[in-house]
Design a protein around this motif. Structure first.
Motif, mmCIF file in Angstrom:
data_model
loop_
_atom_site.group_PDB
_atom_site.id
_atom_site.type_symbol
_atom_site.label_atom_id
_atom_site.label_comp_id
_atom_site.label_asym_id
_atom_site.label_seq_id
_atom_site.Cartn_x
_atom_site.Cartn_y
_atom_site.Cartn_z
ATOM 1 N N CYS A 265 0.835 -1.204 0.000
ATOM 2 C CA CYS A 265 0.000 0.000 0.000
ATOM 3 C C CYS A 265 0.871 1.257 0.000
ATOM 4 O O CYS A 265 0.603 2.217 -0.739
ATOM 5 C CB CYS A 265 -0.931 -0.021 1.212
ATOM 6 N N CYS A 266 1.901 1.250 0.844
ATOM 7 C CA CYS A 266 2.782 2.420 0.911
ATOM 8 C C CYS A 266 3.512 2.621 -0.420
ATOM 9 O O CYS A 266 3.647 3.756 -0.900
ATOM 10 C CB CYS A 266 3.795 2.241 2.049
ATOM 11 N N LYS A 268 2.498 1.663 -3.413
ATOM 12 C CA LYS A 268 1.530 2.137 -4.393
ATOM 13 C C LYS A 268 1.238 3.612 -4.206
ATOM 14 O O LYS A 268 1.134 4.379 -5.175
ATOM 15 C CB LYS A 268 0.244 1.313 -4.262
ATOM 16 N N ARG A 269 1.119 4.007 -2.960
ATOM 17 C CA ARG A 269 0.840 5.421 -2.680
ATOM 18 C C ARG A 269 2.001 6.296 -3.137
ATOM 19 O O ARG A 269 1.791 7.370 -3.708
ATOM 20 C CB ARG A 269 0.580 5.603 -1.193
ATOM 21 N N LYS A 270 3.246 5.841 -2.902
ATOM 22 C CA LYS A 270 4.407 6.622 -3.332
ATOM 23 C C LYS A 270 4.473 6.728 -4.850
ATOM 24 O O LYS A 270 4.796 7.772 -5.413
ATOM 25 C CB LYS A 270 5.679 5.989 -2.794
ATOM 26 N N LYS A 272 1.931 6.600 -6.942
ATOM 27 C CA LYS A 272 0.902 7.541 -7.390
ATOM 28 C C LYS A 272 1.336 8.982 -7.148
ATOM 29 O O LYS A 272 1.107 9.865 -7.979
ATOM 30 C CB LYS A 272 -0.409 7.257 -6.661
ATOM 31 N N LYS A 273 1.958 9.191 -5.990
ATOM 32 C CA LYS A 273 2.415 10.546 -5.681
ATOM 33 C C LYS A 273 3.500 10.971 -6.664
ATOM 34 O O LYS A 273 3.512 12.122 -7.147
ATOM 35 C CB LYS A 273 2.957 10.581 -4.240
#
Length: 381
Positions: A265-266, A268-270, A272-273
């Motif tokens: 999750c982390c 994927k979030r990075k 996307k950012k």
């Protein structure tokens, strides 16, 4: 020397006279205790005789004497002035009656129907026919047979352990006795078993798989019996170490899976950012690429502002101007449009390709502004 025999004779005569003159007498056999089972019928005896001198009205009264001396006696049933009164005691309404419908015959016995455990107590029959008065007490005990007997096992059913088979009756009069027996397999109680008939406990020591089977417990008293069953299944001990190890491994796997999900999750979030930041930078580069197309027409005070601020401000200004001018014919611009464009080019040092006198043509200015706005929206939004 003759006085003592004479005195003895006179005493005997007085006793005989006293016996002849005795009137009312209760003749029923004295039964101090009567026992009956719950639900049955009981007869409490009270027969009597009267003498000629007993001329008063006949009264027969049965009372329940409470165990607590501070409470009052409770009248159960009464015969008086040739009438029967049997509604004194609500708990026995419809369950108590005189054995003989006419107690004047000398029978004051009563019947109590459908006995209940609450009927246990001391009853007294009182017979009165003036001047005679007699009474007799009877202790009634209502016995309840064992009911709702339950069997259960207390202890671990693993080989080598000690356990107890228990048997308890929820209802039943005292003096209960319990007896256990095995009804499957060898049908004999294990050699190490110990039975307590008073408590209903069957203790088994160092049990083995041979002890397994169905056991029956019979609860009994003088009134009846009741039984129950329980199944004993003796098994080898559970591998506690293996169970603990499995639990630990399962917990660790669960934690690892949870950590992996958090990591994904982390990540994927990075990502996307990062994509968002790259897209933002590309958009800025695109906008920066088209800014020179129209920034030369900006007043000097706007040129001094950072490009991003110029873009935001000019987008709003160009949008307002375009909306205002779209309502007119594209080939000819009104005086209002000229005024708005003149406000756009009001500074002398604009450096605009189109001079203040609009020699380049108003229509060209309009389309140049529209083109700038279109490209700005296309690349920046």
């Amino acid at each position: 020397m003759e006085l003592p025999p004479l005195a003895a004779l006179l005493g005997s005569l007085l006793l005989c006279c006293a016996g002849l003159t005795k009137g009312l007498n209760i003749t029923s056999t004295n039964q101090p205790m009567v026992e009956k089972a719950q639900g049955e019928k009981v007869t409490l005896p009270c027969t009597f005789t009267v003498a000629q001198e007993d001329q008063g009205p006949l009264d027969i009264e049965w009372v329940l004497i409470p165990t607590d001396n501070q409470k009052k006696e409770q009248t159960i049933i009464m015969y008086s002035v040739d009438r029967i009164y049997n509604n004194y005691y609500e708990a026995m309404n419809g369950r108590v009656q005189f054995t003989n419908p006419d107690p004047r015959s000398g029978d004051g016995s009563i019947d109590i129907l459908n006995l209940k455990s609450a009927d246990t107590g001391t009853y007294q029959c009182r017979v009165k026919k003036a001047p005679g008065v007699e009474s007799q007490k009877i202790q009634l005990t209502v016995l309840v047979k064992p009911t709702m007997t339950k069997c259960y096992i207390e202890g671990s059913q693993e080989t080598g352990r000690d356990l107890t088979l228990k048997c308890v009756s929820q209802e039943g009069s005292l003096l209960l006795s319990y007896n256990w027996r095995k009804i499957t397999g060898t049908e004999e109680l294990p050699a190490t078993s110990l039975l307590n008939k008073d408590t209903g406990e069957l203790s088994l020591k160092n049990v083995s798989e041979e002890y397994s089977g169905t056991y029956s417990c019979v609860a009994a008293n003088r009134i009846g019996t009741d039984d129950c069953f329980v199944v004993l299944n003796v098994t080898p001990p559970i591998n506690t170490a293996g169970t603990i190890a499995g639990a630990v491994i399962g917990t660790l796997l669960g934690l690892f899976l949870l950590a992996f999900l958090v990591f994904c999750c982390c990540k994927k979030r990075k990502e996307k950012k990062y994509e968002k930041e790259v897209h933002h930078e590309i958009r800025i580069l695109k906008v920066a690429a088209i800014v020179p197309l129209w920034v030369q027409c900006l007043p000097p005070i706007w040129k001094d502002m950072p490009r991003l601020h110029i873009i935001k401000y000019q987008v709003k200004t160009l949008n307002v101007l375009l909306v205002k001018t779209q309502t007119f014919h594209r080939q000819s611009m009104t005086s209002h449009t000229r005024f708005m464009i003149s406000q756009w080019y009001k500074h002398e040092e604009t450096g605009c390709t189109c001079p203040m006198n609009f020699n380049c043509g108003e229509t060209e200015v309009y389309y140049e502004m529209k083109y700038c706005l279109f490209r700005l929206y296309l690349f920046s939004l």
